[in-house]
Design a protein around this motif. Structure first.
Motif, PDB file in Angstrom:
ATOM      1  N   GLY A   1       0.810  -1.206   0.000  1.00  0.00           N
ATOM      2  CA  GLY A   1       0.000   0.000   0.000  1.00  0.00           C
ATOM      3  C   GLY A   1       0.845   1.257   0.000  1.00  0.00           C
ATOM      4  O   GLY A   1       2.049   1.222   0.257  1.00  0.00           O
ATOM      5  N   ARG A   2       0.197   2.379  -0.298  1.00  0.00           N
ATOM      6  CA  ARG A   2       0.851   3.686  -0.330  1.00  0.00           C
ATOM      7  C   ARG A   2       0.572   4.396   0.990  1.00  0.00           C
ATOM      8  O   ARG A   2      -0.543   4.349   1.503  1.00  0.00           O
ATOM      9  CB  ARG A   2       0.319   4.508  -1.506  1.00  0.00           C
ATOM     10  CG  ARG A   2       0.357   3.751  -2.824  1.00  0.00           C
ATOM     11  CD  ARG A   2      -0.450   4.448  -3.915  1.00  0.00           C
ATOM     12  NE  ARG A   2      -0.689   3.557  -5.047  1.00  0.00           N
ATOM     13  CZ  ARG A   2      -1.406   3.878  -6.111  1.00  0.00           C
ATOM     14  NH1 ARG A   2      -1.970   5.092  -6.190  1.00  0.00           N
ATOM     15  NH2 ARG A   2      -1.580   3.003  -7.088  1.00  0.00           N
TER      16      ARG A   2
ATOM     17  N   ARG B   1       1.655   4.792 -13.494  1.00  0.00           N
ATOM     18  CA  ARG B   1       0.716   4.837 -14.619  1.00  0.00           C
ATOM     19  C   ARG B   1      -0.432   5.796 -14.315  1.00  0.00           C
ATOM     20  O   ARG B   1      -0.862   6.570 -15.182  1.00  0.00           O
ATOM     21  CB  ARG B   1       0.194   3.426 -14.893  1.00  0.00           C
ATOM     22  CG  ARG B   1      -0.580   3.285 -16.196  1.00  0.00           C
ATOM     23  CD  ARG B   1      -0.952   1.834 -16.415  1.00  0.00           C
ATOM     24  NE  ARG B   1      -1.739   1.314 -15.300  1.00  0.00           N
ATOM     25  CZ  ARG B   1      -1.776   0.025 -14.950  1.00  0.00           C
ATOM     26  NH1 ARG B   1      -1.070  -0.870 -15.620  1.00  0.00           N
ATOM     27  NH2 ARG B   1      -2.520  -0.371 -13.932  1.00  0.00           N
ATOM     28  N   GLU B   2      -0.923   5.785 -13.075  1.00  0.00           N
ATOM     29  CA  GLU B   2      -1.979   6.715 -12.673  1.00  0.00           C
ATOM     30  C   GLU B   2      -1.518   8.166 -12.768  1.00  0.00           C
ATOM     31  O   GLU B   2      -2.322   9.072 -13.024  1.00  0.00           O
ATOM     32  CB  GLU B   2      -2.424   6.418 -11.239  1.00  0.00           C
ATOM     33  CG  GLU B   2      -3.164   5.107 -11.069  1.00  0.00           C
ATOM     34  CD  GLU B   2      -3.409   4.773  -9.602  1.00  0.00           C
ATOM     35  OE1 GLU B   2      -3.206   5.676  -8.753  1.00  0.00           O
ATOM     36  OE2 GLU B   2      -3.790   3.628  -9.306  1.00  0.00           O
ATOM     37  N   MET B   3      -0.211   8.393 -12.559  1.00  0.00           N
ATOM     38  CA  MET B   3       0.351   9.743 -12.614  1.00  0.00           C
ATOM     39  C   MET B   3       0.670  10.180 -14.040  1.00  0.00           C
ATOM     40  O   MET B   3       1.200  11.265 -14.259  1.00  0.00           O
ATOM     41  CB  MET B   3       1.617   9.813 -11.765  1.00  0.00           C
ATOM     42  CG  MET B   3       1.392   9.553 -10.279  1.00  0.00           C
ATOM     43  SD  MET B   3       0.355  10.807  -9.490  1.00  0.00           S
ATOM     44  CE  MET B   3       1.488  12.188  -9.430  1.00  0.00           C
TER      45      MET B   3
ATOM     46  N   ARG C   1       8.781  10.543  -9.903  1.00  0.00           N
ATOM     47  CA  ARG C   1       8.568  10.718 -11.335  1.00  0.00           C
ATOM     48  C   ARG C   1       9.074  12.078 -11.787  1.00  0.00           C
ATOM     49  O   ARG C   1       9.088  13.053 -11.034  1.00  0.00           O
ATOM     50  CB  ARG C   1       7.089  10.580 -11.692  1.00  0.00           C
ATOM     51  CG  ARG C   1       6.243  11.782 -11.297  1.00  0.00           C
ATOM     52  CD  ARG C   1       4.805  11.618 -11.746  1.00  0.00           C
ATOM     53  NE  ARG C   1       4.003  12.805 -11.439  1.00  0.00           N
ATOM     54  CZ  ARG C   1       3.560  13.662 -12.352  1.00  0.00           C
ATOM     55  NH1 ARG C   1       3.837  13.476 -13.627  1.00  0.00           N
ATOM     56  NH2 ARG C   1       2.840  14.710 -12.006  1.00  0.00           N
ATOM     57  N   PHE C   2       9.490  12.119 -13.050  1.00  0.00           N
ATOM     58  CA  PHE C   2       9.811  13.378 -13.717  1.00  0.00           C
ATOM     59  C   PHE C   2       9.333  13.246 -15.152  1.00  0.00           C
ATOM     60  O   PHE C   2       9.725  12.317 -15.868  1.00  0.00           O
ATOM     61  CB  PHE C   2      11.311  13.667 -13.691  1.00  0.00           C
ATOM     62  CG  PHE C   2      11.676  14.946 -14.398  1.00  0.00           C
ATOM     63  CD1 PHE C   2      11.402  16.174 -13.823  1.00  0.00           C
ATOM     64  CD2 PHE C   2      12.265  14.920 -15.656  1.00  0.00           C
ATOM     65  CE1 PHE C   2      11.714  17.361 -14.480  1.00  0.00           C
ATOM     66  CE2 PHE C   2      12.584  16.091 -16.322  1.00  0.00           C
ATOM     67  CZ  PHE C   2      12.306  17.320 -15.733  1.00  0.00           C
TER      68      PHE C   2
ATOM     69  N   GLY D   1       7.347  15.725  -2.827  1.00  0.00           N
ATOM     70  CA  GLY D   1       5.923  15.811  -2.546  1.00  0.00           C
ATOM     71  C   GLY D   1       5.082  14.806  -3.306  1.00  0.00           C
ATOM     72  O   GLY D   1       5.325  13.595  -3.259  1.00  0.00           O
ATOM     73  N   ASP D   2       4.089  15.308  -4.045  1.00  0.00           N
ATOM     74  CA  ASP D   2       3.169  14.434  -4.772  1.00  0.00           C
ATOM     75  C   ASP D   2       3.818  13.741  -5.964  1.00  0.00           C
ATOM     76  O   ASP D   2       3.201  12.845  -6.561  1.00  0.00           O
ATOM     77  CB  ASP D   2       1.955  15.234  -5.261  1.00  0.00           C
ATOM     78  CG  ASP D   2       1.074  15.707  -4.114  1.00  0.00           C
ATOM     79  OD1 ASP D   2       1.165  15.109  -3.019  1.00  0.00           O
ATOM     80  OD2 ASP D   2       0.310  16.670  -4.306  1.00  0.00           O
TER      81      ASP D   2
END
Length: 357
Positions: free
Chosen positions: A193-194, A291-293, A257-258, A234-235
């Motif tokens: 989980g996150r 993938r959601e991001m 991610r970038f 952060g997010d």
């Protein structure tokens, strides 16, 4: 013949702990001297997270000084975030996963290196360690760029890049044994989980990383380093934990991610977690988050290769199997090179503190 843009430099100096440090800010109209402008252009030309503005600001709180170079020409654009670390009156410099070059490398490389050399002169830099993200930015021989091969591959060691397709396709691309271990973890009650990056969660992450470091002989930063990273990104970063069926923490992972790429940054596991292959489940969950991001690829960086010092150990075999088992693409691993600014004293660079990543 292309005509390079000549930057206008406003230079100030300050007295630092190791002597006079030259601070240079590029004030050419249109120059990317704000975080949003730098990152937008870097993403546009395919740059890596370790060349992002936030990574530089983060590293400035951990012993580095970030300097950014951007050169534009009719032949293309080149960008390099150079991290400088001072030791006494001298310094070493480091370009992690860079530079980013869009256009003709044969034109842009010399222009960029001229700026790198100028920065080195201002900061009394002995050598600049360059770790290209891919082979496309390298042209000619090492002698052509005044560099030598570096045995330590650093951030540029081989990695696996996985296309973030739907779950079914990702599972189909996995090696059979990896799918088996993913299923095994789930059947044994491991849950992934996150979690919010609160103090207790970060301390739990650090304990698992310390256990893995002791077991496998890896280096480790301070707890504050990882806490700062999570707060800085952060997010655009996620902290994940896997718990065994008895509720004990089995593994932890931090992914960031970038642009349209997500990258494995840090992680650790307990011996119990390794047995349940909890790390496989965590990576699968991290791919779903990416993938959601809106990411299209997932970078499992840092796999071992046949030249590794640990290929025959249990840890080496596990890491190679683990990261290759996801069935992604293994990009060509470019050379890690040193541009030696003081060629008559190359041994002096070896006396400086080892570059920390």
């Amino acid at each position: 013949m292309s005509t390079p843009v000549q930057p206008t430099l406003v230079t100030t100096s300050r007295m630092g702990a190791f002597g006079r440090i030259m601070d240079t800010t590029d004030r050419t109209p249109g120059t990317l001297h704000t975080s949003n402008a730098w990152d937008r252009q870097l993403h546009r030309i395919g740059g890596h997270l370790l060349q992002s503005w936030r990574w530089g600001e983060f590293q400035q709180r951990h012993g580095w000084t970030a300097r950014r170079i951007q050169v534009s020409d009719s032949a293309g654009t080149a960008m390099a975030q150079v991290l400088v670390r001072f030791q006494g009156p001298l310094s070493v410099a480091y370009i992690p996963r860079g530079p980013a070059i869009f256009g003709d490398p044969e034109v842009m490389w010399p222009m960029l290196l001229e700026r790198v050399d100028a920065l080195a002169r201002r900061n009394r830099t002995i050598m600049t360690l360059i770790e290209p993200n891919d082979d496309s930015v390298l042209t000619g021989t090492l002698a052509d760029v005044g560099a030598a091969r570096r045995a330590d591959r650093g951030q540029s060691c081989p990695r696996v890049r996985i296309p973030l397709l739907d779950d079914e396709t990702i599972l189909e691309r996995m090696h059979q044994e990896t799918r088996h271990n993913l299923d095994l973890a789930q059947r044994r009650g491991v849950k992934a989980g996150r979690y919010p990056a609160g103090q207790l969660a970060i301390e739990a992450l650090y304990r698992l990383m310390a256990e893995s470091a002791d077991r496998n002989g890896f280096g480790l930063h301070s707890l504050g380093y990882y806490e700062d990273f999570l707060h800085t990104f952060g997010d655009d970063a996620v902290l994940l934990f896997a718990k065994a069926d008895d509720g004990a923490l089995a593994a932890a992972l931090v992914t960031a991610r970038f642009g349209n790429e997500a990258i494995t940054m840090f992680g650790g596991s307990s011996a119990h977690g390794d047995g349940h292959r909890a790390a496989v489940l965590l990576q699968f969950e991290a791919m779903r988050w990416a993938r959601e991001m809106g990411c299209g690829t997932y970078d499992l960086r840092g796999i071992l290769n046949r030249n590794s010092e640990r290929p025959g150990t249990d840890e080496g075999r596990w890491l190679s199997w683990f990261e290759n088992g996801f069935g992604g693409e293994i990009p060509t691993c470019p050379l890690t090179i040193e541009r030696r600014h003081v060629p008559v004293l190359p041994w002096l660079a070896r006396t400086l503190k080892r570059i920390e990543r």
